[in-house]
Write a protein that holds these residues in place. Structure first.
Motif, PDB file in Angstrom:
ATOM      1  N   LYS A  41       0.829  -1.201   0.000  1.00  0.00           N
ATOM      2  CA  LYS A  41       0.000   0.000   0.000  1.00  0.00           C
ATOM      3  C   LYS A  41       0.865   1.252   0.000  1.00  0.00           C
ATOM      4  CE  LYS A  41      -1.797  -1.219   3.957  1.00  0.00           C
ATOM      5  NZ  LYS A  41      -1.029  -2.451   4.225  1.00  0.00           N
ATOM      6  N   THR A  42       1.799   1.264   0.934  1.00  0.00           N
ATOM      7  CA  THR A  42       2.666   2.432   1.017  1.00  0.00           C
ATOM      8  C   THR A  42       3.456   2.596  -0.267  1.00  0.00           C
ATOM      9  OG1 THR A  42       2.844   2.166   3.386  1.00  0.00           O
ATOM     10  CG2 THR A  42       4.563   3.439   2.318  1.00  0.00           C
ATOM     11  N   THR A  43       3.900   1.477  -0.806  1.00  0.00           N
ATOM     12  CA  THR A  43       4.656   1.535  -2.045  1.00  0.00           C
ATOM     13  C   THR A  43       3.833   2.185  -3.157  1.00  0.00           C
ATOM     14  OG1 THR A  43       5.733  -0.497  -1.338  1.00  0.00           O
ATOM     15  CG2 THR A  43       5.987   0.134  -3.635  1.00  0.00           C
ATOM     16  N   PRO A  83       2.573  11.336   4.475  1.00  0.00           N
ATOM     17  CA  PRO A  83       3.278  10.057   4.408  1.00  0.00           C
ATOM     18  C   PRO A  83       3.065   9.165   5.623  1.00  0.00           C
ATOM     19  CG  PRO A  83       4.794  11.815   4.968  1.00  0.00           C
ATOM     20  CD  PRO A  83       3.468  12.460   4.748  1.00  0.00           C
ATOM     21  N   GLU A  84       3.318   7.892   5.409  1.00  0.00           N
ATOM     22  CA  GLU A  84       3.274   6.931   6.512  1.00  0.00           C
ATOM     23  C   GLU A  84       4.386   7.285   7.496  1.00  0.00           C
ATOM     24  OE1 GLU A  84       3.014   2.149   6.648  1.00  0.00           O
ATOM     25  OE2 GLU A  84       4.740   2.944   5.623  1.00  0.00           O
ATOM     26  N   GLY A  85       4.118   7.131   8.763  1.00  0.00           N
ATOM     27  CA  GLY A  85       5.150   7.466   9.748  1.00  0.00           C
ATOM     28  C   GLY A  85       5.340   8.966   9.859  1.00  0.00           C
ATOM     29  N   LEU A 159      -3.573   9.879   1.590  1.00  0.00           N
ATOM     30  CA  LEU A 159      -3.405   9.745   3.038  1.00  0.00           C
ATOM     31  C   LEU A 159      -2.955   8.316   3.344  1.00  0.00           C
ATOM     32  CD1 LEU A 159      -6.635  11.581   4.238  1.00  0.00           C
ATOM     33  CD2 LEU A 159      -4.288  12.427   4.352  1.00  0.00           C
ATOM     34  N   ASP A 160      -1.760   8.186   3.921  1.00  0.00           N
ATOM     35  CA  ASP A 160      -1.251   6.856   4.243  1.00  0.00           C
ATOM     36  C   ASP A 160      -1.418   6.606   5.733  1.00  0.00           C
ATOM     37  OD1 ASP A 160      -0.034   4.425   4.262  1.00  0.00           O
ATOM     38  OD2 ASP A 160       1.757   5.041   3.186  1.00  0.00           O
ATOM     39  N   GLU A 161      -2.388   5.827   6.079  1.00  0.00           N
ATOM     40  CA  GLU A 161      -2.713   5.508   7.461  1.00  0.00           C
ATOM     41  C   GLU A 161      -2.821   6.745   8.351  1.00  0.00           C
ATOM     42  OE1 GLU A 161      -1.265   2.066   9.140  1.00  0.00           O
ATOM     43  OE2 GLU A 161      -0.599   1.164   7.260  1.00  0.00           O
ATOM     44  N   PRO A 162      -3.751   7.628   8.026  1.00  0.00           N
ATOM     45  CA  PRO A 162      -3.861   8.857   8.814  1.00  0.00           C
ATOM     46  C   PRO A 162      -4.283   8.607  10.252  1.00  0.00           C
ATOM     47  CG  PRO A 162      -5.720   8.638   7.333  1.00  0.00           C
ATOM     48  CD  PRO A 162      -4.753   7.563   6.965  1.00  0.00           C
TER      49      PRO A 162
HETATM   50 MG   LIG Z   1       2.523   1.024   4.757  1.00  0.00          MG
END
Ligand SMILES: [Mg+2]
Ligand SMILES: Nc1ncnc2c1ncn2[C@@H]1O[C@H](COP(=O)(O)OP(=O)(O)OP(=O)(O)O)[C@@H](O)[C@H]1O
Ligand SMILES: Nc1ncnc2c1ncn2[C@@H]1O[C@H](COP(=O)(O)OP(=O)(O)OP(=O)(O)O)[C@@H](O)[C@H]1O
Ligand SMILES: CC(C)C[C@H](N)C(=O)O
Ligand SMILES: [Mg+2]
Lengths: 236, 365, 326, 382, 305
Positions: A41-43, A83-85, A159-162
């Motif tokens: 997903k993040t990729t 971004p994630e993180g 939105l990556d894992e908001p």
């Molecule tokens: Mg991810």
């Protein structure tokens, strides 16, 4: 169609993280992308925003082929990612971080209005606007990251894992915000582990498994799909 | 040579059958580097001597230049190179005291005679080293002469002494201090490669010195004199042979004007024979510092080779016993490797119009 | 130890130290800028400075500067010198980034690799200048041994007393040096902290990926910081020539070490820290050489550095970039 | 960027395996035999006369350097590189003042072993010893090691809390302080004049010594023996508790501490080991040179040492040894470029680093690290 | 796992970790304000509260990353406050991080071995000189089993040496460490990727690897900071099982987590912080009903309903 991904392959060294996925996002939609840890997903998000190159396939945005476009130019075209993180600028204050979100914007008054809006959404940020972002708590940093992405007023918001690391009440709030800004005209592509919430808000959704799209449908369809229930929603 | 393919062992005889007038002479010193202006005249003169000698006497002596850049750090390695080459019979050099000190032992162990045209530190000959010889007077003489000149001719009242902490600089400043006694108004030790002398300048000022003596080399002296002058210090500037360098006279721009420099070396015009004229016709300029001395050093060795001393040991002996007039002075070494004190010359020069003007021979008996 | 001398002339010594430190500070800014963004000790920065000093002399040479020009002409010469030096230094800095660092940056190489590359660049530039560059830039023949001081040019500004406060004399050079350092620092500080570009620079410094996600062009930002660092070094080069009146292929080396020390002393990555560190270092060195001998000044500088770092491990003002927390 | 291409090429390369991999796959006895043959060859090197290989010798040209002396230098610098590799390559501490330990080693043998040293002279007077008394050469070895280690600890104690580049500049300062003190403390070290008559195993430099000046082969063999011993010891550190601790500290010091690693202790050990090896190298250098003087130990040398480690491949002993040998040997071999030597050297350094940033023989881990970082950094270029 | 606890109920009231009036200020921000709570041996204690309430700060105070401005942390009867992180680890506290902090270039296995090393003794000198030698137990002796004559005699020689001179502690510890690390990887369920670099593992694997590494230091107390962040519900369920198993192996656990289903399901007791102050403490059921907690933190629970 706002975003059209065709047969996208992304590699880390010799490993293919994405084996050729195709995703479409229409103007005005909320599209959710769900999948297990390491599914890619993040990729996918990084490939769309341009910080990870596509090995094969193409990415079209608003009718333009952006597959080989530099990341910062994609921002100028209207794609912004949280971004994630979190990825806050640790040495800048909260306020400066939010200003960074509006880096490419020229309309001063609009920026000021948006800043007020973000502070309205996350009062904690308003209280701490002068605190250095790197010293904020995990959840507070997440608020900064989401707030910053909102400041860009993008056409397409990634939105990556908001909701990661946020307290239950704030999670509700985040999802409400997503719906709200979507209503105001922003298209959203959302990666979430909190599949329940994500699917119930999304117009459409894709399921990603080890680098391949295995299912797609409207949010409601997937929400009630038994196999999805098993794998991602958990037995309540 | 192919000889090198075998081990460069300890046989000293590979240099050509004895009796034949041939062999190599090493010239070791600062061929390049910031202070090479001080050594190059010797190199040029020595090469000229060898060239002239070869044509006149039908010899095949070859000069080989070895560059130390004047640094005692690089010199020992260079010395090893030289000692390891059997074809080399003797060395002209080292140019500066520091590098000479660093290499003397190697040459002594290899039985390679050193004839230095310019290394002046006293301790070099005090060390009891068998290889070392020099065709100049040491800094004891120069220091005393300079002290006398300061007292008598310049009528100095307050002398501020600065040295660069090098073997040479520290040595000669010590001698000068001895000679001046109570006239010393203060001193400072700087370091090589220093470029900012603000603190030294302010010490000079507060000492109210009328003479500033700098013991060191050109590289630091030029920025120093510039900073002195631009800070409004008008005291007379006095240096030693380490500043007897065209780069000091002209590099200091107007600031070096009027500076006095002493040197245990002859003005070009005073040299014996046709040396000065030859030099000028060959290189298109007057010989600079230690030109005549470089020539003499080469001649001692050349004559030795001509006389059949074509191995290191014999040539060493030859040098020890040498007794003959050279272009700079009468050359005869005592057992320490020094020239007889009475034969030593020391001159004072003044910078005028970017050039050195010889003033007087200042050596006291 | 010479306490009387030190205490007696404390004001004057401080002023001397400040003017010595001003050049450290300007050069330190270049280190700090590049370090702040790339976490890279740009060892080649000392050569960027050196090339500036030669360029100034070259410019004056080609303009046919005469001995002690009139004040009006002097100002013209100085300004032209500043422009040429800033141009040369800035240009070389950018070139260095293009040739030596960009590829490594794209590979995301660790800092140590950059360090060695930087040293290689530094050697190359130094030797190039020693062999041909300096001769060419100053219109000399390469026959003369170019490893020597280049100093046969006129003094541009007489160092006259401008005013005296309580026995402390302020002279042209001192005022020029300190004033210029403060001014340049001020401009740079405003640029980095108050403008949009400056914010972009800081964003890249703290998180390059996210900066790209916010629309910052990383390559341009990096070029910009090399250029700015180079310009500062160029100004420092001009001041150096005015003050010390000579240059050489290796003037940068020792100065660069000092400037880098100054940057660390103030807190590397922190612009105001670089200024503070530079000035402080200058003062410490002058005090030490008054108190002991000039040859102890480096020891004093490093001892002060160690002592400061023991109590403030990230320098006097700290790094401007906070680290992420656990 | 043609990710396709490179990925495939990379994969193919891994299949075949590097020379190192193939070496590691050999049966143990073959490896032992191979290593022995290599060692014998190293001892034979001073006589090198094999056609073809002869051109490796540095003494072919007129101004060429004595071959065994160059070999000796290479060996000494290999010791340095191995020592510095513990500090930089394993523990990840950038030390730009390593020359300080080198200097201490050299000065130990000079100050205590030479009849010319002010220290020995003072001792003679104090203890009523004869004029030719000095500490025996062999006794100077432990002195050198202990002095270097102590100074390593003294340097490390206050400064090892510092991070990365702060440490770099402080160590650089340390190196300078050692050099400047050696130069300025005239009464102890005889200052810039230096100390001569520094002894070797067979006493102070003199014509007939086994460890002499003209025939330097014994010196080389001595240094080579030390190198082999050092290799044997340092190899034990790599895949072991300290090796892992260093790696962990390098990657995330805070996390390592929370996992029970005492970063300070391990860093200090790295410093002490590095310092000891630097001391040993300096000791050898000083006794062979026969003359020790402060300007031999300036910053440039520290920087050169770091360059050896990085160019060769930081973290890998074979790599850093190769780096040390090349950086010592090449400038000697190509003396005929005289004026252009440094220029070429500088350009070569840039070229090697830009084209092969992992070093000539990288450690597997470092190569992988870099590869990963490079992967991460790949960004589309418009 | 070595710990073996027969009767948890007996031990349940023995305090293991005591947070005693701990206050921690950062300039104007009071991150912890006079916080008191106790964790009893064998217990899983939850620590929850809104974002910025001070939970991570509390962990940092316990593990020595920050020193409290006032107050004291006691562990197993000893004062922890003022000790350095590695000492605290030696006392028996291990933790994971909210933002994963593995040693990214090391393999998963090596990461865990670093944890094991915390309990090992070989010093640097011991590694260099392979001292001290220890008389090996029979199963630690080298085995002779190859058929090839040359290899066989080589192995016999090693066996003889080991019997005569013993085996160095270094070697024994290396072997033991590796075995234990492997076992731990199996325990958390990621043994299949033991030799992969930590950085390349998927997020969920990294989280579990962090737990394995922490366990390797043989702690008495394991502190987990949001271990379920980034997990989907199914994965959270696995984690739930893992935490229970850890507890069943005799460890005590302090858990920070925002996922209420996990917290409510796994903890014995919960402490709630808000603005650095403790606002509630009790069993999951009590806390869930506490109006203060609902107002400050839970809100109207959708899925818990
Ligand atoms: Mg991810
Ligand atoms: N830098 C990297 N190097 C090598 N492999 C990587 C890298 N980053 C990710 N991967 C691999 O790529 C695959 C996809 O990872 P990605 O981060 O996109 O997953 P994800 O769906 O976002 O998972 P999560 O829910 O854990 O965030 C995983 O198998 C992961 O191990
Ligand atoms: N170094 C620091 N400097 C200033 N403020 C800090 C620092 N560290 C933490 N804080 C503040 O202390 C408060 C508590 O932070 P902490 O990280 O403990 O929160 P948390 O409870 O873990 O929150 P989350 O659930 O979001 O992770 C936050 O408001 C944070 O901004
Ligand atoms: C060439 C001379 C200036 C050398 C100087 N006399 C010295 O002893 O170092
Ligand atoms: Mg937290």
């Amino acid at each position: 169609m706002l975003l059209e991904i065709k047969d996208l392959v992304v590699r880390y060294g010799r490993i293919d993280a994405l084996h050729g996925i195709s995703i479409e996002v229409n103007e005005g939609e909320i599209v959710a992308l769900i999948g297990a840890n390491g599914a890619g997903k993040t990729t996918t998000m990084r490939a769309i925003s341009g910080i990870r190159p596509a090995a094969q396939g193409s990415i079209q945005f608003a009718g333009e082929d952006i597959t080989k476009l530099r990341a910062d130019l994609r921002v100028r075209r209207g794609i912004c990612q949280s971004p994630e993180g979190r990825g806050v600028f640790p040495g800048m204050t909260v306020l400066e971080n939010l200003d960074m979100g509006a880096y490419t914007r020229k309309d001063k008054s609009g920026v000021a209005a948006d800043l007020d809006r973000v502070f309205g959404l996350f009062p904690r940020l308003a209280e701490r606007r002068k605190q250095v972002a790197g010293t904020m708590s995990g959840g507070e940093q997440q608020m900064v990251a989401v707030g910053r992405a909102l400041m860009a007023r993008p056409k397409l918001l990634l939105l990556d894992e908001p909701s990661m690391g946020l307290a239950p009440m704030v999670i509700q709030q985040i999802f409400d915000i997503i719906v709200e800004i979507n209503r105001q005209g922003t298209t959203v592509l959302l990666v979430e582990q909190n599949a329940q919430q994500a699917l119930s808000r999304a117009h459409r959704a894709y399921v990603l498994e080890t680098g391949l799209i295995t299912k797609t449908g409207t949010g409601q369809e997937l929400l009630h799909d038994p196999s999805i229930k098993d794998a991602y929603l958990g037995v309540a | 040579g192919v000889a090198g393919c075998q081990d460069s062992g300890s046989d000293n005889n590979a240099g050509g059958a004895s009796g034949e007038c041939a062999g190599q002479i090493a010239i070791m010193g600062a061929i390049t580097g910031s202070n090479s202006g001080l050594f190059l005249p010797s190199v040029q003169s020595a090469k000229m001597a060898i060239e002239q000698f070869n044509t006149k006497e039908n010899c095949k002596v070859e000069p080989v230049e070895f560059d130390t850049t004047g640094s005692p750090t690089q010199a020992p390695q260079v010395a090893e190179q030289i000692v390891g080459k059997p074809a080399i019979l003797a060395v002209i050099g080292g140019g500066f005291s520091g590098e000479t000190k660093a290499t003397m032992n190697k040459f002594a162990a290899g039985n390679v005679a050193m004839v230095s045209p310019s290394a002046t530190a006293i301790e070099l000959s005090e060390a009891g080293n068998s290889a070392f010889h020099r065709v100049v007077g040491h800094d004891g003489v120069q220091g005393a002469a300079a002290a006398g000149y300061l007292k008598d001719t310049l009528q100095a009242k307050k002398v501020f002494i600065v040295d660069d902490s090098s073997t040479y600089g520290a040595g000669i400043s010590g001698e000068l201090k001895k000679g001046l006694g109570a006239l010393v108004a203060g001193e400072d030790k700087v370091q090589e490669k220093q470029s900012n002398f603000a603190a030294t300048v302010s010490k000079v000022k507060s000492a109210g010195a009328d003479v500033v003596a700098y013991a060191g080399y050109t590289n630091e002296a030029t920025p120093f004199i510039k900073q002195l002058r631009s800070a409004g210090v008008t005291a007379k500037f006095v240096g030693f042979d380490g500043l007897y360098d065209a780069n000091f006279a002209k590099g200091g721009a107007k600031d070096a004007e009027g500076a006095i420099v002493t040197c245990p070396c002859l003005p070009a015009t005073k040299a014996g024979g046709t040396f000065s004229a030859d030099f000028k016709s060959k290189y298109g300029a007057d010989p600079g510092a230690y030109g005549a001395e470089g020539y003499d050093a080469a001649m001692i060795l050349l004559e030795g080779i001509k006389a059949g001393n074509t191995d290191r040991a014999k040539l060493s002996e030859w040098v020890d016993k040498y007794d003959k007039a050279g272009v700079s002075k009468h050359l005869k070494f005592d057992e320490k490797g020094d020239i007889d004190r009475s034969k030593v010359v020391v001159w004072a020069y003044e910078v005028k119009g970017g050039k050195f003007e010889p003033l007087t021979d200042i050596k006291l008996s | 130890m010479n306490w009387d001398e030190l205490i007696g002339g404390i004001g004057q010594h401080t002023v001397e130290g400040l003017s010595k430190g001003a050049i450290f500070a300007l050069v330190a800014l270049g280190y700090t800028l590049v370090y702040g963004v790339l976490k890279l000790i740009n060892f080649a920065h000392s050569e960027v400075f050196m090339i500036g000093t030669v360029a100034v002399i070259g410019a004056w040479h080609f303009m046919g500067v005469t001995e002690t020009p009139s004040i009006g002409m002097a100002i013209v010469f100085l300004l032209v010198g500043a422009v040429v030096a800033a141009g040369a230094s800035g240009g070389v800095a950018v070139l260095v980034e293009r040739v030596a660092y960009r590829r490594l940056r794209r590979m995301n190489a660790p800092p140590l690799i950059f360090l060695i590359t930087a040293i290689g660049v530094s050697l190359t530039l130094m030797e190039f200048m020693a062999l041909w560059g300096a001769a060419w830039m100053t219109g000399k023949s390469t026959d003369i041994p170019l490893r020597m001081n280049i100093q046969d040019f006129p003094r541009m500004l007489e160092d006259t007393t401008i005013f005296t406060i309580g026995g402390v004399v302020f002279k042209t050079h001192t005022l020029l040096l300190i004033g210029a350092a403060l001014l340049m620092m001020f401009i740079l500080d405003v640029f980095i902290n108050k403008t949009r570009y400056g914010r972009g620079v800081r964003a890249v410094a703290q998180n390059a990926d996210t900066a790209a996600l916010m629309g910052v062009n990383q390559d341009r930002v990096i070029m910009l910081i090399f250029l700015l660092g180079g310009i500062m070094a160029g100004v420092a080069a001009l001041l150096w020539n005015v003050r010390y009146g000579y240059t050489k292929f290796d003037v940068g080396f020792v100065l660069g070490l000092k400037a880098f020390t100054a940057a660390v002393l103030g807190g590397i990555g922190n612009l105001r820290g670089a200024l503070l560190g530079g000035l402080l270092l200058g003062v410490v060195e002058v005090y030490a050489s008054v108190l002991f001998q000039s040859r102890w000044e480096d020891v004093a500088a490093f001892v002060v550095l160690v002592v400061v770092l023991m109590f403030r491990p990230t320098g006097l003002l700290g790094e401007s970039l906070g680290r992420a927390r656990a | 960027m043609s990710g396709n291409h490179t990925a495939a090429a990379q994969a193919a390369k891994r299949q075949r395996g590097s020379i190192g991999d193939r070496w590691r796959r050999l049966p143990r006895w073959q490896r032992v035999l191979g290593a022995l043959a290599g060692i014998v060859f190293l001892y034979y090197l001073p006589f090198l006369g094999i056609p073809g290989l002869v051109y490796l010798r540095t003494d072919l040209a007129d101004q060429g350097s004595a071959w065994s002396a160059v070999l000796f230098n290479c060996a000494v610098y290999v010791i340095i590189a191995l020592g510095l590799n513990v500090v930089v390559g394993l523990a990840g501490l950038l030390d730009l003042g390593y020359v300080g330990f080198f200097a201490l080693g050299a000065y130990s043998v000079a100050l205590f072993g030479s009849t010319n040293s002010p220290v020995v002279k003072a001792l003679q007077v104090k203890l009523g010893l004869p004029q030719d008394w000095a500490v025996a050469w062999a006794l100077c070895i432990p002195i050198a090691i202990v002095l270097a280690m102590i100074s390593g600890v003294i340097l490390g104690w206050p400064t090892l809390r510092l991070r990365g580049d702060y440490l770099a500049i402080v160590t650089l300062g340390f190196g300078e302080i050692i050099r400047i003190c050696a130069r300025n403390l005239d009464g102890v070290t005889s200052g810039a004049q230096g100390i001569s008559e520094v002894p070797g195993p067979s006493g102070p430099p003199a014509a007939g010594n086994l460890f002499g000046i003209i025939d330097t082969k014994p010196w080389y063999w001595l240094a080579l023996t030390v190198v082999l011993f050092v290799v044997f010891l340092v190899r034990r550190l790599e895949n072991s508790r300290p090796g892992r601790a260093w790696l962990a500290i390098r990657e995330d010091e805070d996390a390592a501490a929370v996992m029970g690693v005492y970063p300070f202790k391990f860093k200090l050990w790295a410093f002490a080991i590095g310092a000891a090896l630097g001391g040993v190298a300096g000791f050898l250098y000083g006794s062979k040179a026969g003359f020790v003087e402060p300007s031999q130990f300036d910053v440039n040398l520290s920087i050169l040492f770091v360059a050896m480690v990085v160019v060769g491949g930081s973290g890998n002993m074979a790599g850093v040894a190769l780096g040390a040998v090349l950086l010592t040997y090449l400038p000697e071999r190509f003396r005929e470029f005289s004026d252009y030597r440094v220029l070429v050297f500088g350009m070569a350094m840039v070229a090697v680093m830009v084209l092969r940033p992992q070093g000539l023989i990288p450690s597997k881990r470092r190569a992988r690290e870099l590869h990963d970082r490079a992967e991460e950094a790949k960004v589309n270029v418009a | 796992m070595s710990h073996n606890v027969e009767n948890r109920a007996d031990e349940a009231r023995v305090p293991l970790l005591e947070i005693d009036k701990v206050t921690l200020r950062f300039g104007g921000v009071v991150a912890l304000d006079n916080v008191n709570f106790t964790l009893y041996r064998g217990e899983i204690l939850g620590l929850i509260g809104p974002n910025g309430a001070g939970k991570t700060t509390c962990f940092n105070a316990i593990t020595g990353v920050y020193k409290p401005t006032a107050g004291e942390v006691r562990f197993d009867g000893q004062t922890v406050t003022g000790r350095r992180p590695f000492e605290i680890n030696n006392l028996g506290i291990a933790r994971t991080f909210q933002n994963i902090r593995l040693f990214p270039e090391m393999t998963a296995l090596e990461n865990v071995i670093v944890g094991c090393d915390a309990r090992h003794k070989t010093s640097v000198a011991g590694t260099l000189f392979r001292l001290p030698r220890i008389k090996p137990k029979p199963h630690e002796l080298p085995v002779v089993d190859a058929t090839n004559g040359m290899v066989r005699s080589w192995q016999s020689l090693r066996l003889a040496c080991a019997k005569a001179f013993g085996i160095s502690r270094h070697t024994l510890e290396e072997r033991a460490g590796e075995a234990k690390a492997m076992e731990l990887l199996r325990f958390v369920g990621i043994a299949d990727r033991a030799n992969e670099q930590a950085r390349n593992l998927p997020y969920g694997y990294q989280r579990r690897l962090e737990i394995a590494r922490a366990l390797a230091t043989e702690p008495k107390l394991l502190c987990l900071d949001e271990p379920a962040a980034g997990f989907n519900p199914a994965e959270k369920e696995e984690l739930n099982q893992l935490i229970r198993r850890i507890r069943d192996n005799g460890y005590s656990v302090l858990l920070i987590e925002h996922d209420m289903r996990l917290v409510m399901g796994v903890t014995d007791r919960i402490v709630v912080l808000e603005f650095g102050k403790k606002i509630a403490e009790g069993s999951p059921a009590e806390v869930r009903e506490n109006p203060k907690v609902i107002a400050a933190y839970l809100g109207v629970q959708e899925d818990a309903a």
